[in-house]
Design a protein around this motif. Structure first.
Motif, PDB file in Angstrom:
ATOM      1  N   PRO A 148       1.018  -1.038  -0.076  1.00  0.00           N
ATOM      2  CA  PRO A 148       0.114  -0.152   0.089  1.00  0.00           C
ATOM      3  C   PRO A 148       0.842   0.997   0.111  1.00  0.00           C
ATOM      4  O   PRO A 148       1.955   1.281   0.578  1.00  0.00           O
ATOM      5  CB  PRO A 148      -0.465  -0.005   1.306  1.00  0.00           C
ATOM      6  CG  PRO A 148       0.161  -0.838   1.827  1.00  0.00           C
ATOM      7  CD  PRO A 148       0.774  -2.201   0.836  1.00  0.00           C
ATOM      8  N   ARG A 149       0.106   1.792  -0.335  1.00  0.00           N
ATOM      9  CA  ARG A 149       0.871   3.286  -0.509  1.00  0.00           C
ATOM     10  C   ARG A 149       1.491   4.443   0.797  1.00  0.00           C
ATOM     11  O   ARG A 149       1.585   4.973   1.237  1.00  0.00           O
ATOM     12  CB  ARG A 149       0.376   4.645  -1.497  1.00  0.00           C
ATOM     13  CG  ARG A 149       1.094   5.599  -1.780  1.00  0.00           C
ATOM     14  CD  ARG A 149      -0.223   6.304  -2.995  1.00  0.00           C
ATOM     15  NE  ARG A 149      -0.175   6.168  -3.947  1.00  0.00           N
ATOM     16  CZ  ARG A 149       0.571   5.967  -4.794  1.00  0.00           C
ATOM     17  NH1 ARG A 149       1.500   6.291  -4.909  1.00  0.00           N
ATOM     18  NH2 ARG A 149       0.417   5.224  -6.365  1.00  0.00           N
ATOM     19  N   ASP A 150       0.720   4.085   1.572  1.00  0.00           N
ATOM     20  CA  ASP A 150       0.490   4.644   2.973  1.00  0.00           C
ATOM     21  C   ASP A 150      -0.537   3.389   3.949  1.00  0.00           C
ATOM     22  O   ASP A 150      -1.330   2.540   4.150  1.00  0.00           O
ATOM     23  CB  ASP A 150      -0.597   5.618   2.922  1.00  0.00           C
ATOM     24  CG  ASP A 150      -1.050   6.478   4.106  1.00  0.00           C
ATOM     25  OD1 ASP A 150       0.098   6.307   5.165  1.00  0.00           O
ATOM     26  OD2 ASP A 150      -2.367   7.118   4.764  1.00  0.00           O
ATOM     27  N   ASN A 151       0.686   3.177   5.160  1.00  0.00           N
ATOM     28  CA  ASN A 151       0.403   1.990   5.857  1.00  0.00           C
ATOM     29  C   ASN A 151      -0.217   3.013   6.818  1.00  0.00           C
ATOM     30  O   ASN A 151      -0.182   1.917   8.628  1.00  0.00           O
ATOM     31  CB  ASN A 151       2.197   2.040   5.790  1.00  0.00           C
ATOM     32  CG  ASN A 151       2.945   3.216   7.126  1.00  0.00           C
ATOM     33  OD1 ASN A 151       1.885   4.322   6.928  1.00  0.00           O
ATOM     34  ND2 ASN A 151       4.192   2.908   7.380  1.00  0.00           N
ATOM     35  N   GLY A 152      -0.768   4.045   6.948  1.00  0.00           N
ATOM     36  CA  GLY A 152      -1.775   4.147   7.866  1.00  0.00           C
ATOM     37  C   GLY A 152      -0.943   4.866   9.868  1.00  0.00           C
ATOM     38  O   GLY A 152      -1.463   5.098  10.729  1.00  0.00           O
ATOM     39  N   GLY A 153       0.192   5.491   9.346  1.00  0.00           N
ATOM     40  CA  GLY A 153       1.005   5.326  10.434  1.00  0.00           C
ATOM     41  C   GLY A 153       1.896   4.637  11.101  1.00  0.00           C
ATOM     42  O   GLY A 153       2.746   4.868  12.002  1.00  0.00           O
ATOM     43  N   LYS A 154       1.456   3.202  10.612  1.00  0.00           N
ATOM     44  CA  LYS A 154       1.920   2.264  12.004  1.00  0.00           C
ATOM     45  C   LYS A 154       2.385   1.355  11.064  1.00  0.00           C
ATOM     46  O   LYS A 154       1.927   1.077   9.612  1.00  0.00           O
ATOM     47  CB  LYS A 154       0.824   1.533  12.116  1.00  0.00           C
ATOM     48  CG  LYS A 154       0.436   2.257  13.466  1.00  0.00           C
ATOM     49  CD  LYS A 154       1.098   2.345  14.843  1.00  0.00           C
ATOM     50  CE  LYS A 154       0.924   2.902  16.282  1.00  0.00           C
ATOM     51  NZ  LYS A 154       1.865   3.274  16.974  1.00  0.00           N
ATOM     52  N   GLN A 155       3.351   0.323  11.226  1.00  0.00           N
ATOM     53  CA  GLN A 155       3.713  -1.109   9.833  1.00  0.00           C
ATOM     54  C   GLN A 155       2.826  -1.881   9.658  1.00  0.00           C
ATOM     55  O   GLN A 155       1.846  -1.990  10.001  1.00  0.00           O
ATOM     56  CB  GLN A 155       5.038  -1.191  10.596  1.00  0.00           C
ATOM     57  CG  GLN A 155       5.830  -1.993   9.925  1.00  0.00           C
ATOM     58  CD  GLN A 155       6.330  -1.936   8.412  1.00  0.00           C
ATOM     59  OE1 GLN A 155       7.135  -0.672   8.712  1.00  0.00           O
ATOM     60  NE2 GLN A 155       6.975  -1.982   8.138  1.00  0.00           N
ATOM     61  N   VAL A 156       2.991  -1.999   8.437  1.00  0.00           N
ATOM     62  CA  VAL A 156       1.861  -3.482   7.955  1.00  0.00           C
ATOM     63  C   VAL A 156       2.431  -4.317   8.350  1.00  0.00           C
ATOM     64  O   VAL A 156       3.882  -5.409   8.447  1.00  0.00           O
ATOM     65  CB  VAL A 156       1.954  -3.052   6.966  1.00  0.00           C
ATOM     66  CG1 VAL A 156       0.815  -4.316   6.015  1.00  0.00           C
ATOM     67  CG2 VAL A 156       1.424  -1.636   5.734  1.00  0.00           C
TER      68      VAL A 156
END
Length: 1347
Positions: free
Chosen positions: A746-754
């Motif tokens: 994903p382009r953005d991990n939501g601020g946390k590591q996938v």
């Protein structure tokens, strides 16, 4: 008159019409380049007609004589005696041209004519022969030309052709020749045609007499050819006899009835030589000579003019001089007659009187000198020895007759005074000029001035002239040499200026103006007031802001250095200032602060003598944020979970409070439902509720005031579940045992590591998703080995972190191994057995099953207009029909079917037609009461009643069929909703048939047809007038204006309109305009004879109507006639006259007005009005005066021309008593009385131009002598006044009072016992002087004042 003119032409023309004016005519011949006779036209219509007729006749014979000549002639005839303005006699703008061509060719004549009204153009042959079949005349409207075209010319077509343009004012004719020559080729063809003709008869040669007649009308160059054609051999002999015959004719060509006579005339007069002679040939050449020199009349610029009136020929010489003396001769053919002109020249002299001229300054002086005759010597004006030249100052001109010399001196000044000398040749004269000065006038007087002490004072005035001398006085003393004053002069303005006024400068100031050659002094005065002055603020304080601890000062500047002041803070005087210093430097007052603190803030006031200034001092510190707070914000970001609220609060300090602005990623943050901005006196807060991932970014707080700016930066981090994996999923393997795929992180991990990726799948046609497996975050591939070969699958992938899972990334359907396609499209569903709750839907199987058997069908429905489909069946339908229940009543439904096999569902079928859930509807019955409601020339309106059988119709189908046609056509494309309809676009007066059917969802009802066809025309309406008050029953117009009667009406069909006057159909000068709904009767120029009763009559097949209008045409009355005067009684005159014919017209109120005029004045005064008889006696006439009398007829239109008496009537003076009557003398007792007034004179006010009579009563014995005075002047002996004294009454009559008669009048009575005196005032007023008239009226009410 036309017959007399025709006789003057020698009787050669019998039918020429009535001619009033004939313009020039010229004829040019191919045999001679010079015309036979040239005549100059005169201004008299009679000479033009005679000459034009003569030339027209001669040219007519010339054309008959010379068939081979080129002829071009023009004539113009005016029929009307007067041509109205804007109209004209026909004329040729472009004239046709003569044509010479060969036989067999075509000839075209073109002409362009002008005239108003538009002329009518016709073409004729001069020989009288009709135009041939090959001749065509027409009008070219594009080029506005009239064309005569002749095709295939023959020798018989040779003639003179006339183009005639005519209208009601006259006729113009232009004649041109058509010469047709032989064509050799045509001649040869004729000979071929005549090869079988009988032997031609031998032609005998003409006799000598016949040959002379033939050659007499031919050209000299054609003599030989004509003799050869006629086989005449003695050519020389015939020429000799022809020459002798012509000499005999020329001898009798001119016959002089009255020869020229010698004339003696004075220089400058006009002279006319005249002779009367008969001419055999009117076209014979005539020439005038002075001595041996030919007079060139056309180039003499009006000096010579040749005129002809019948047989009288004249030479007019204008303004003869000595150079015109000599012998004048008239050469007519070989005949010459002569006469001598002698000119007498008189000596030159002045005819003007040279009197001294007095002119007011700035006016124009005019000298006029008239000479006894014209002279070539120049006239010279001189003044003070210098010659006067024409320039802006002097204007030298000469009258049109060349006898009066005029000198104008513009804008005269005093310097122009002197003697003006006029000299011409040996003559000279001197005229003195005196200039009167214009009095000086103050266009702007001195005005009172009030100034403050030590201020500038200015006194100014403006006079009417620049050339004046000025002196200034103060309180009567001359101050022109005073040093305290500044004197200025600019043009007509003069002023005195006092720069620094003191109290002692107060007083009255006067200006005295004088001018040269004028001893009078002109004075204007004004008063100067100087007020005591107080101090004022020259430069006041202004509000101040400064940081804490900084120095500052407050400053006030007065206009007076000697004025002290006090300082106040918040209204309290500053006595013991702390940290403040009070400083005064001349007119500058300062309050100096060494270091400003909060105790110094407030409102400061400075007060002095008559002056005050205020200002506010306040502290201004720049905004500041604590550095520790800035370090903390920059060290680590502010983190918050998605959906939570983030609150950021930053403290600051600053005065005044700064403006707070928050920015995110460089864009200013504004309050909304999620964002709230808060601030206090020492801090600012940013509150974000329900944070989302997009709220992450750089946040900046900016504080700004007039003192400075402060900035705080921080980073906001909002954590959330990751975004879905990127891009399109790539399938690495598709087999019957395994499906392997690959994707991007994903382009953005939501601020946390996938942490991992979750993979799910579902089979084609299924709705539920099943977990297929999970891989860690470092792996982006997945292999699914639990697949069924041939089965289609769809996968979706989610990214997972500690906050949750992302949205899925879905793949397209892929097949494990060889693919199986979904089945094809089923047919469109058909609906049957419809009720309000159930329907039966049926369809056919798809033609293509996709490679696997169709397992069943899914049936869906939706409401019409909705986009949401609902599946009807829970399990797959194996049959191709299905009963759908649970429907809602009166709702429209649509259906579609989708086939399903092992590969999944196919494409939906075409949507079925919408069907209303309702019990079956019955078709409507037949329409009732079909009828026509209205009709016109292009439309028919129908109406009907709905059917009473069957269910309610949803519309109607109206059909139309023209009579004679078989097919019916619909009148409207869609069913008609109402119970009425108008069919448009029909053909006028065509018969049409109509039928109608009701329609609804149940079907179409039975048709209903009109029994008869309908005509496309309006319904019949008898004629009726629509007046609406626009035209009255009685109309009065003035003669000469337009009589216009306009009537509106309605009728069907359109009526026949007829206009009658007094019961007789009008066929006169009127112009009648008609249309379908109105008619207008117009006479452009009405006359008295147009009065009468006019009737407009309307008639059609359904009735008739009429309307009467009484018209009366009025005009100015005609004047009375035959005025007679009779003085039967002394002091009266009786007037008798013949009635005007218009007095009987009672409607016009015709009557007479009687006026009189004293022979010594030019003003007429009304004696009587509204006189209806033909006799009137004028009384009140003054003895010894002469009077003229006038009678005027008058009606409502105006006055007639006056009927005046030709000679004045003299009123006889009073006769003394008859001396022959001897009576016994009565002896009375001796009694003597001193003169006294019993009834004194009274003041009078008389209208200008009227007579004034003053009278008074007196007593006295012996009879006193009466003497009248005006002011101090005795007027008893003046012929201007009439006075009488009789029977104790003295009377003074002043006829036709003027402005100069105003003043004081005194009567003095004197006898041996004493003298009596009585006076009165006379005021003369004008009719426009309303103010004076009101004053006199008010005065007359209070005093004994006679108006």
């Amino acid at each position: 008159m036309a017959a007399e003119l025709l006789q003057a032409t020698g009787g050669r023309v019998e039918h020429m019409g009535k001619m009033m004016q004939v313009s020039e005519m010229r004829v040019s011949s191919s045999s001679s380049s010079s015309s036979g006779f040239t005549s100059s036209m005169t201004s008299t219509k009679l000479r033009k007609v005679v000459q034009g007729l003569t030339k027209t006749v001669d040219e007519h014979y010339e054309v008959q004589r010379k068939t081979s000549a080129v002829v071009e002639s023009f004539s113009q005839v005016q029929k009307s005696t007067e041509v109205p303005e804007g109209e004209s006699v026909p004329d040729f703008e472009e004239k046709p041209r003569p044509i010479t061509t060969q036989e067999g060719d075509n000839a075209v004549f073109k002409a362009k004519v002008t005239g108003n009204p538009q002329p009518t153009v016709t073409w004729e042959r001069d020989s009288g022969c009709p135009l041939g079949d090959a001749t065509k005349s027409f009008c070219d409207n594009i080029n506005n030309q009239h064309i005569l075209k002749i095709k295939n010319l023959t020798l018989e077509d040779a003639d003179v052709y006339k183009c005639i343009a005519s209208n009601k004012h006259g006729e113009a004719t232009f004649s041109v020749s058509l010469v047709v020559t032989e064509n050799p080729a045509m001649d040869f063809k004729k000979k071929l045609k005549k090869c079988s003709v009988e032997k031609r008869e031998e032609k005998k040669p003409p006799t000598e007499e016949e040959m002379l007649k033939i050659l007499a009308g031919a050209d000299k160059r054609d003599y030989e050819r004509i003799c050869a054609e006629n086989s005449f051999t003695d050519f020389r002999g015939i020429l000799k006899k022809l020459k002798e015959m012509k000499k005999k004719e020329e001898v009798e060509m001119v016959r002089v009835l009255k020869p020229l006579e010698d004339i003696t005339a004075k220089a400058g007069n006009d002279v006319i030589f005249d002779t009367i002679m008969e001419l055999k040939d009117p076209n014979i050449r005539m020439q005038w000579f002075l001595g041996a020199e030919l007079l060139r009349i056309q180039y003499s610029h009006g000096k010579y003019e040749v005129k002809q009136m019948g047989t009288k020929h004249m030479l007019c010489i204008s303004s003869v001089s000595l150079s015109d003396m000599g012998t004048y001769s008239l050469q007519v053919g070989d005949r010459r007659i002569s006469a001598r002109l002698n000119v007498i020249d008189e000596p030159l002299k002045f005819l003007s009187d040279f009197k001294p001229k007095k002119v007011t300054e700035r006016q124009t002086a005019v000298f006029e000198v008239r000479l006894s005759k014209k002279t070539d010597a120049p006239l010279i004006w001189k003044v003070k020895g210098k010659e006067v030249k024409r320039d802006e100052k002097f204007d030298v001109s000469l009258s049109e007759d060349g006898l009066t010399y005029i000198l104008k001196i513009k804008d005269v000044k005093v310097s122009d005074t002197g003697d003006y000398t006029i000299s011409v040749g040996d003559l000279s004269a001197t005229v003195p000029l005196f200039i009167e000065r214009i009095p000086i006038r103050f266009t702007s007087h001195l005005k009172n001035v009030r100034v403050q002490e030590r201020a500038k004072a200015r006194l100014e005035c403006e006079v009417s002239s620049k050339d004046v001398h000025v002196r200034w006085l103060k309180d009567g003393r001359d101050i022109t040499a005073g040093r305290r004053y500044v004197f200025a002069r600019e043009g007509k303005r003069a002023e005195v200026i006092i720069e620094d006024c003191q109290l002692e400068d107060e007083g009255q100031y006067s200006v005295i103006c004088t001018q040269d050659n004028d001893a009078h002094e002109y004075v204007s005065s004004a008063f100067l007031t100087v007020n005591e002055r107080f101090a004022s603020v020259k430069s006041g304080m202004s509000d101040a802001q400064c940081p804490t601890g900084s120095p500052t000062e407050l400053c006030v500047v007065l206009d007076d250095e000697k004025v002290d002041g006090v300082w106040l803070k918040d209204g309290v005087e500053i006595l013991e200032p702390s940290g403040v210093q009070v400083v005064k430097q001349g007119a500058v007052h300062k309050l100096i602060f060494s270091g400003v603190n909060e105790s110094h803030e407030g409102k400061y006031t400075f007060r002095a003598k008559g002056a005050e200034s205020e200002a506010v001092l306040s502290i201004a510190d720049p905004p500041e944020i604590d550095s520790s707070v800035l370090d903390l914000l920059g060290a680590q970001p502010v983190t918050v979970k998605a959906g939570h609220t983030a609150t950021i609060k930053i403290p600051f300090k600053g005065k005044p409070p700064p403006r707070v602005a928050w920015y995110k990623d460089g864009v200013e943050v504004v309050e909304d439902e999620r964002t709230k901005l808060e601030r206090t006196a020492d801090g600012a807060s940013l509150v974000l509720s329900r944070c989302v991932r997009e709220d992450s970014g750089a946040v900046m707080l900016r504080l700004k005031s007039d003192c400075g700016t402060a900035v705080a930066n921080l980073h906001l981090n909002v954590v959330d579940h990751p975004k879905p994996p990127q891009g399109k999923v790539e399938f690495l393997e598709l087999s019957g045992k395994c499906i392997k795929m690959k994707w991007k992180a994903p382009r953005d991990n939501g601020g946390k590591q996938v942490t991992s990726f979750l993979v799910e799948r579902r089979a084609a046609g299924k709705k539920s998703w099943n977990r297929a497996g999970e891989v860690d975050s470092s792996t982006t591939t997945f292999s699914d080995d639990k697949v069924e070969e041939g089965q289609a699958y769809q996968y979706r992938i989610r990214a997972v972190n500690t906050e949750g899972m992302s949205e899925p990334l879905e793949t397209e359907e892929v097949c494990a191994g060889e693919p199986i396609e979904p089945p094809g499209t089923a047919s469109q569903p058909q609906v049957s057995n419809v009720t309000k709750s159930t329907m039966t839907v049926s369809w056919t199987r798809p033609t293509h099953d996709g490679g696997a058997p169709v397992l069943g069908y899914n049936l869906e429905r939706r409401k019409k207009g909705s986009n949401m489909w609902l599946q009807v069946n829970k399990e797959l339908l194996t049959d191709t029909s299905f009963l759908v229940d649970g429907l809602v009543d009166d709702v429209e439904y649509e259906f579609r079917v989708t086939g399903v096999n092992r590969a999944g569902a196919g494409s939906p079928s075409t949507v079925s037609n919408s069907v209303l859930a309702k019990d079956p509807i019955r078709a409507p019955g037949p329409v009732r009461n079909l009828c026509v409601s209205d009709s016109s020339n292009s439309s028919v309106s129908l109406r009907w009643t709905p059917p009473d059988e069957g269910d309610e119709p949803s519309g109607y189908i109206l059909e139309v069929r023209p009579e004679g046609a078989k097919e019916w056509t619909k009148a409207a494309k869609i069913p008609i909703a109402g119970t009425g309809f108008t069919v448009m676009g029909l053909q006028e007066r065509m018969r049409y048939h109509f039928r109608i059917r009701a329609v609804n969802e149940g079907g179409v009802g039975e048709s209903m047809e009109l029994a008869e066809g309908v005509l496309a025309m309006p319904p019949p309406v008898p004629p009726r007038f629509d007046l609406q008050g626009k035209l009255k029953n009685r109309v009065v117009v003035r003669a000469g204006t337009a009589l216009c009667l306009h009537l509106s009406f309605s009728a069907s069909p359109p009526p026949v309109v007829s206009w009658f006057k007094d019961g007789v159909l009008t066929t006169g000068r009127e112009v009648i305009t008609k249309s379908k709904n109105h008619s207008q009767f117009l006479i452009s120029t009405s006359q008295r004879g147009d009065s009468g009763v006019y009737r407009a009559h309307l008639k059609n097949d359904y009735g008739e109507a009429h309307y009467d209008v009484s018209v009366r045409v009025t005009d100015f009355p005609r004047p009375p006639k035959n005025l007679r005067l009779d003085e039967e009684v002394p002091g009266t005159v009786t007037l008798l006259w013949d009635h005007t014919p218009d007095l009987a017209d009672d409607d016009d109120g015709a009557h007479y007005v009687i006026l009189k005029r004293d022979a010594s004045t030019a003003s007429w005064f009304t004696v009587a009005e509204c006189v209806f008889s033909s006799k009137y006696t004028v009384t009140g006439l003054l003895p010894g005066r002469k009077y003229f009398f006038r009678v005027v007829a008058q009606n409502s239109i105006g006055d007639s021309d006056p009927l005046d008496s030709k000679e004045p009537v003299s009123i006889a003076k009073e006769q003394k008593c008859i001396s022959s009557l001897q009576m016994k003398e009565y002896a009375s007792s001796p009694r003597q009385v001193k003169p006294t007034f019993l009834l004194p004179l009274k003041d009078h006010a008389v209208h200008k131009g009227h007579d004034c009579t003053m009278s008074c009563a007196y007593q006295g014995l012996p009879t006193p002598q009466a003497c009248w005075y005006k002011g101090d002047s005795k007027i008893s002996a003046s012929s201007r006044f009439w006075h009488s004294t009789a029977n104790g009454v003295c009377t003074l009559v002043i006829p036709s009072c003027g402005a100069k008669d105003s003043g004081k009048y005194t009567l003095v009575l004197e006898n041996p016992l004493g003298t009596a005196r009585c006076s009165c005032n006379l005021v003369i007023y004008d009719k426009d002087d309303k103010t004076l008239l009101e004053t006199l009226t008010n005065q007359g009410n209070r005093e004994k004042f006679i108006l």
